[in-house]
Structure formats: C-alpha cells, structure tokens
Design a protein around this motif. Structure first.
Motif, PDB file in Angstrom:
ATOM      1  N   THR A  12      12.267  -2.068  -1.194  1.00  0.00           N
ATOM      2  CA  THR A  12      13.265  -3.313  -0.166  1.00  0.00           C
ATOM      3  C   THR A  12      12.616  -2.282   1.231  1.00  0.00           C
ATOM      4  O   THR A  12      13.643  -1.504   2.108  1.00  0.00           O
ATOM      5  N   VAL A  13      12.255  -3.890   2.327  1.00  0.00           N
ATOM      6  CA  VAL A  13      12.248  -3.469   3.755  1.00  0.00           C
ATOM      7  C   VAL A  13      13.105  -4.934   4.300  1.00  0.00           C
ATOM      8  O   VAL A  13      12.976  -5.838   3.284  1.00  0.00           O
ATOM      9  N   ILE A  14      13.702  -5.424   5.385  1.00  0.00           N
ATOM     10  CA  ILE A  14      13.861  -6.074   6.030  1.00  0.00           C
ATOM     11  C   ILE A  14      13.332  -6.557   7.029  1.00  0.00           C
ATOM     12  O   ILE A  14      12.455  -5.661   8.020  1.00  0.00           O
ATOM     13  N   ILE A  15      12.293  -7.470   6.873  1.00  0.00           N
ATOM     14  CA  ILE A  15      11.033  -7.516   8.683  1.00  0.00           C
ATOM     15  C   ILE A  15      11.574  -8.913   8.764  1.00  0.00           C
ATOM     16  O   ILE A  15      11.223  -9.858   7.704  1.00  0.00           O
ATOM     17  N   ASN A  16      12.304  -8.835  10.268  1.00  0.00           N
ATOM     18  CA  ASN A  16      12.474  -9.970  11.318  1.00  0.00           C
ATOM     19  C   ASN A  16      13.428 -10.586  10.355  1.00  0.00           C
ATOM     20  O   ASN A  16      13.781 -12.094  10.108  1.00  0.00           O
ATOM     21  N   HIS A  33      12.576  -8.710   1.859  1.00  0.00           N
ATOM     22  CA  HIS A  33      11.423  -8.538   1.192  1.00  0.00           C
ATOM     23  C   HIS A  33      10.981  -7.150   0.571  1.00  0.00           C
ATOM     24  O   HIS A  33      11.508  -5.700   0.958  1.00  0.00           O
ATOM     25  N   GLU A  34       9.962  -7.154   0.005  1.00  0.00           N
ATOM     26  CA  GLU A  34       9.574  -5.809  -0.913  1.00  0.00           C
ATOM     27  C   GLU A  34       7.898  -5.222  -1.361  1.00  0.00           C
ATOM     28  O   GLU A  34       7.584  -7.210  -0.604  1.00  0.00           O
ATOM     29  N   THR A  35       8.365  -4.830  -0.876  1.00  0.00           N
ATOM     30  CA  THR A  35       6.485  -4.466  -0.793  1.00  0.00           C
ATOM     31  C   THR A  35       6.138  -3.039  -1.454  1.00  0.00           C
ATOM     32  O   THR A  35       6.907  -2.530  -1.564  1.00  0.00           O
ATOM     33  N   ALA A  90       3.721  -1.313  -0.139  1.00  0.00           N
ATOM     34  CA  ALA A  90       2.873  -1.048   1.500  1.00  0.00           C
ATOM     35  C   ALA A  90       3.492   0.128   1.734  1.00  0.00           C
ATOM     36  O   ALA A  90       5.121   0.466   1.113  1.00  0.00           O
ATOM     37  N   ARG A  91       3.127   1.650   1.772  1.00  0.00           N
ATOM     38  CA  ARG A  91       3.695   2.977   2.255  1.00  0.00           C
ATOM     39  C   ARG A  91       3.284   2.863   3.287  1.00  0.00           C
ATOM     40  O   ARG A  91       4.002   4.641   3.876  1.00  0.00           O
ATOM     41  N   THR A  92       2.720   2.405   4.188  1.00  0.00           N
ATOM     42  CA  THR A  92       2.113   2.342   5.906  1.00  0.00           C
ATOM     43  C   THR A  92       2.439   1.470   6.475  1.00  0.00           C
ATOM     44  O   THR A  92       2.399   0.220   6.163  1.00  0.00           O
ATOM     45  N   LEU A  93       2.438   1.035   7.348  1.00  0.00           N
ATOM     46  CA  LEU A  93       2.074   0.478   8.279  1.00  0.00           C
ATOM     47  C   LEU A  93       1.359  -0.223   8.487  1.00  0.00           C
ATOM     48  O   LEU A  93       0.580  -1.476   8.572  1.00  0.00           O
ATOM     49  N   SER A  94       0.311   0.416   8.038  1.00  0.00           N
ATOM     50  CA  SER A  94      -1.105  -0.380   7.744  1.00  0.00           C
ATOM     51  C   SER A  94      -1.438  -1.524   6.975  1.00  0.00           C
ATOM     52  O   SER A  94      -1.549  -2.155   7.078  1.00  0.00           O
ATOM     53  N   GLU A  95      -0.805  -0.341   5.651  1.00  0.00           N
ATOM     54  CA  GLU A  95      -1.077  -1.001   4.554  1.00  0.00           C
ATOM     55  C   GLU A  95       0.144  -2.664   5.179  1.00  0.00           C
ATOM     56  O   GLU A  95      -0.259  -3.199   4.141  1.00  0.00           O
ATOM     57  N   ASP A 152      -0.873   6.180   9.912  1.00  0.00           N
ATOM     58  CA  ASP A 152       0.420   7.692  10.103  1.00  0.00           C
ATOM     59  C   ASP A 152       1.610   6.670  10.306  1.00  0.00           C
ATOM     60  O   ASP A 152       2.317   8.330   9.870  1.00  0.00           O
ATOM     61  N   THR A 153       1.648   5.885  10.201  1.00  0.00           N
ATOM     62  CA  THR A 153       3.676   5.593   9.607  1.00  0.00           C
ATOM     63  C   THR A 153       4.145   5.179   8.873  1.00  0.00           C
ATOM     64  O   THR A 153       3.649   4.131   8.213  1.00  0.00           O
ATOM     65  N   PRO A 154       4.802   6.297   8.424  1.00  0.00           N
ATOM     66  CA  PRO A 154       5.268   5.386   6.665  1.00  0.00           C
ATOM     67  C   PRO A 154       6.209   4.447   6.759  1.00  0.00           C
ATOM     68  O   PRO A 154       6.977   4.718   7.901  1.00  0.00           O
ATOM     69  N   ILE A 155       6.436   3.939   6.205  1.00  0.00           N
ATOM     70  CA  ILE A 155       7.504   2.952   5.585  1.00  0.00           C
ATOM     71  C   ILE A 155       8.641   3.887   4.679  1.00  0.00           C
ATOM     72  O   ILE A 155       8.182   4.026   3.832  1.00  0.00           O
ATOM     73  N   GLN A 156       9.933   3.279   5.084  1.00  0.00           N
ATOM     74  CA  GLN A 156      10.939   3.844   3.973  1.00  0.00           C
ATOM     75  C   GLN A 156      11.559   2.905   3.680  1.00  0.00           C
ATOM     76  O   GLN A 156      11.844   1.437   4.334  1.00  0.00           O
ATOM     77  N   GLU A 157      12.289   2.722   2.285  1.00  0.00           N
ATOM     78  CA  GLU A 157      13.016   2.461   2.045  1.00  0.00           C
ATOM     79  C   GLU A 157      14.394   1.590   3.141  1.00  0.00           C
ATOM     80  O   GLU A 157      14.814   2.533   4.084  1.00  0.00           O
TER      81      GLU A 157
END
Length: 72
Positions: A9-13, A17-19, A21-26, A54-59
């Motif tokens: 789970t991440v917060i987008i704007n 959201h559930e995702t 994706a492990r990187t910002l590019s994904e 190369d930017t990871p996304i964290q829970e």
C-alpha cells in the motif's frame, strides 16, 4: 507466491493505492504516466526521471504526481 501477497500500500496524491511496483519506473508504467511533463516526489523529495529505474518504493510511501497542463 500469490499476487495479492506481492502488493503493498502506498499513498498517491493523498489516495491509498495497492501496487506490485517495486520501483518508481515500474509504478510509472503501471499508471501509464506520459513520458514528458510529469514530476514525481516520494515523501516530499523530487525524483528526477533519470533516477526512476533505481528508485525503490517502500510500503506506506507518500507519492505525489504532478502532470503539466497547457491552458490559459
């Protein structure tokens, strides 16, 4: 591993959201963000497009996406 176990789970704007994706590019690919005119910040730190791969996304990350708009 089932797909639902891969989600985080991440917060987008300011929306949850559930995702998978492990990187910002994904994430950009999953969200179908345009290739130009987009700025992204994670936890209030602007991330240059050149670093997205190369930017990871964290829970629980707070992600802000701003799209440029033309108009007058």
């Amino acid at each position: 591993m089932p797909l639902e176990e891969c989600n985080m789970t991440v917060i987008i704007n300011n929306k949850r959201h559930e995702t998978q994706a492990r990187t910002l590019s994904e994430l950009a690919t999953l969200l179908q963000l345009p290739h130009e005119g987009v700025a992204v910040a994670i936890d209030n730190q602007l991330k240059p497009r050149s670093s997205w791969i190369d930017t990871p996304i964290q829970e629980g990350a707070s992600i802000t996406i701003v799209k440029a708009a033309c108009g007058g």
